[in-house]
Motif scaffolding. Structure first.
Motif, PDB file in Angstrom:
ATOM      1  N   ASP A 122       0.544  -1.584   0.055  1.00 20.71           N
ATOM      2  CA  ASP A 122      -0.140  -0.429  -0.633  1.00 20.71           C
ATOM      3  C   ASP A 122       0.927   1.151   0.081  1.00 20.71           C
ATOM      4  OD1 ASP A 122      -2.375  -1.693   0.282  1.00 20.71           O
ATOM      5  OD2 ASP A 122      -1.815  -1.860   2.470  1.00 20.71           O
ATOM      6  N   ASP A 123       0.630   2.214  -0.387  1.00 21.51           N
ATOM      7  CA  ASP A 123       1.009   3.083  -0.322  1.00 21.51           C
ATOM      8  C   ASP A 123       1.278   4.163   1.368  1.00 21.51           C
ATOM      9  OD1 ASP A 123       0.538   3.546  -3.355  1.00 21.51           O
ATOM     10  OD2 ASP A 123      -1.014   4.568  -3.192  1.00 21.51           O
ATOM     11  N   THR A 124       2.374   4.866   0.742  1.00 18.12           N
ATOM     12  CA  THR A 124       3.725   5.104   2.232  1.00 18.12           C
ATOM     13  C   THR A 124       2.207   6.754   2.128  1.00 18.12           C
ATOM     14  OG1 THR A 124       5.335   4.178   1.697  1.00 18.12           O
ATOM     15  CG2 THR A 124       5.574   5.741   3.201  1.00 18.12           C
ATOM     16  N   ALA A 135       1.166  10.351   2.396  1.00 13.22           N
ATOM     17  CA  ALA A 135       1.360  11.266   2.308  1.00 13.22           C
ATOM     18  C   ALA A 135       2.610  12.264   3.065  1.00 13.22           C
ATOM     19  CB  ALA A 135       1.112  12.105   1.867  1.00 13.22           C
ATOM     20  N   SER A 137       3.302   1.828   6.031  1.00 14.45           N
ATOM     21  CA  SER A 137       3.754   0.890   5.001  1.00 14.45           C
ATOM     22  C   SER A 137       5.061   1.660   4.455  1.00 14.45           C
ATOM     23  CB  SER A 137       2.143   1.335   4.074  1.00 14.45           C
ATOM     24  OG  SER A 137       2.665   0.842   3.344  1.00 14.45           O
ATOM     25  N   HIS A 180      -3.050   7.227  10.328  1.00 13.89           N
ATOM     26  CA  HIS A 180      -2.256   6.451   9.041  1.00 13.89           C
ATOM     27  C   HIS A 180      -2.197   5.140   9.878  1.00 13.89           C
ATOM     28  CE1 HIS A 180       1.471   7.468  10.785  1.00 13.89           C
ATOM     29  NE2 HIS A 180       2.154   6.390   9.861  1.00 13.89           N
ATOM     30  N   GLN A 192      -3.928   2.162   8.040  1.00 12.45           N
ATOM     31  CA  GLN A 192      -3.749   0.939   7.624  1.00 12.45           C
ATOM     32  C   GLN A 192      -4.055  -0.568   8.402  1.00 12.45           C
ATOM     33  OE1 GLN A 192      -1.529   0.748   4.637  1.00 12.45           O
ATOM     34  NE2 GLN A 192      -1.495  -1.784   4.755  1.00 12.45           N
ATOM     35  N   THR A 223      -2.808  -6.841  -2.738  1.00 12.82           N
ATOM     36  CA  THR A 223      -3.093  -5.387  -3.023  1.00 12.82           C
ATOM     37  C   THR A 223      -4.524  -6.281  -2.948  1.00 12.82           C
ATOM     38  OG1 THR A 223      -3.393  -6.517  -4.864  1.00 12.82           O
ATOM     39  CG2 THR A 223      -2.207  -4.414  -4.387  1.00 12.82           C
TER      40      THR A 223
END
Length: 371
Positions: free
Chosen positions: A44-46, A48, A233, A280, A284, A358
């Motif tokens: 998954d995206d780190t 922001a 992540s 965050h 996650q 994913t």
């Protein structure tokens, strides 16, 4: 191919993942592609906020401090208190109680060396992350596998605990943790706990070795290792923490600064931002929970059994057969898992299935297991 280190009584084990290549090749023949559940690498995206902090600190011409910035150590102490109920000694004191590490794996691999241990045995769990053994071999030490304190401490120089455990997700209760603390302090043996999955409790709430209900009023003889890789992540950032007994932490820090084991300044800034933000981490965690629920139901529906797996990022799965037979069966479905034999002889009838894929790949695995 094995590698022997000069003066080491053991050889370095083969890199286990190479043995999975035939299963990967078979799984790749599936028309829907491979579902790789073998390695627990985040996908998954780190968030922001980490990238923003990294970029803001990008002008970093000087060398970073091995000790870590004051802001990072303060944020780490706050995170330990807020999330784990752990109060460390003054993080900004002359003897540091918490320092950053280049992820947690290098710390696990190097801890016996950093502590200056020699001529003895490291105790590791019966089913264990391979790097505990690797670290002992590199330091020229022997390894013994056990899940309970031995009757004596003859020759033992370090104990590794791992709760929640990798690969099986087993969580040690307070009585088990206290038994190790008492044993270590009685015999003067440091106890190190790898807690990189501690924020990912599902069926139970994991407890840190450093919690006052376990450690008492101080952290004498105790160390805990934490990581941002999974909870934030951010495995690519290589951000980890070592905390606990200031005397032991100082010993590690002093060697690390001689060796130049430094967390880059921009990464320290990103770690500081991450450790100060709970939102965050919780988001996650819920992604992993949803994937776990779907995959676990499918695994059980296919007639397999899940043992332990009360926390962490893996399902510890068995068909009551040799793990390589299960690996081959899964490869026929285009699914790659990790054979339990990678983690010790006691794991030979299980496979480890990671939740770090994913949603689309998890759903694909669910469909294939359903037939």
């Amino acid at each position: 191919m094995t590698t022997r280190f000069p003066g080491a009584p053991r050889v370095l084990p083969d890199f286990p993942w190479d043995a999975l290549e035939p299963a990967r090749e078979r799984a790749a023949q599936h028309p829907g592609g491979v579902v790789d559940l073998s390695i627990g690498t985040p996908v998954d995206d780190t968030p922001a906020l980490l990238g923003q902090a990294l970029a803001a600190a990008g002008n970093a011409p000087g060398y970073p401090a091995a000790l870590g910035t004051a802001a990072l150590r303060t944020a780490a102490a706050g995170w330990l208190s807020r999330r784990l109920g752990v109060t460390v000694a003054d993080p900004l004191g002359a003897d540091p109680s918490v320092i950053p590490t280049v992820g947690s794996k290098e710390l696990v691999a190097l801890l016996p060396t950093l502590l200056g241990l020699s001529g003895g045995t490291v105790l590791i769990p019966s089913v264990a992350y391979p790097t505990y053994e690797v670290g002992a071999v590199v330091a020229g030490l022997d390894v013994r596998r056990t899940d309970v304190p031995p009757a004596d401490a003859d020759g033992v120089v370090l104990v590794w605990l791992n709760s929640p455990g990798n690969p099986h997700g087993r969580v040690m209760d307070d009585d088990e943790l206290r038994a190790w603390v008492d044993w270590g302090r009685t015999h003067g043996v440091p106890i190190a706990s790898d807690e990189c999955y501690v924020t990912l409790g599902w069926d139970v709430e994991p407890r840190s070795l450093l919690h006052p209900a376990v450690a008492g009023n101080d952290h004498a003889g105790l160390l805990a290792v934490h990581s941002l890789s999974k909870q934030s992540s951010a495995a690519g950032y290589r951000g980890g923490l070592l905390s606990g007994d200031p005397a032991l932490v100082r010993r590690v820090w002093e060697v690390r600064r001689h060796l130049g084991l430094l967390v880059p300044t921009p990464v320290q800034a990103a770690m500081t931002a991450a450790l100060a933000d709970d939102a965050h981490v919780d988001a996650q965690r819920e992604r992993y929970r949803a994937r776990r629920d779907r995959l676990a139901a499918a695994v059980r529906g296919a007639g397999l059994r899940i043992d332990h797996s009360a926390a962490g990022l893996y399902l510890w799965v068995t068909r009551d057969e040799d793990c390589w037979a299960t690996i081959d069966w899964l490869a026929g479905l285009g699914i790659v898992a990790a054979p339990g034999a990678f983690y010790g002889p006691s794991g030979e009838r299980h496979v480890r299935m990671a939740l770090t894929a994913t949603d689309e790949r998890i759903d694909t695995a669910v469909a294939r297991l359903a037939g």
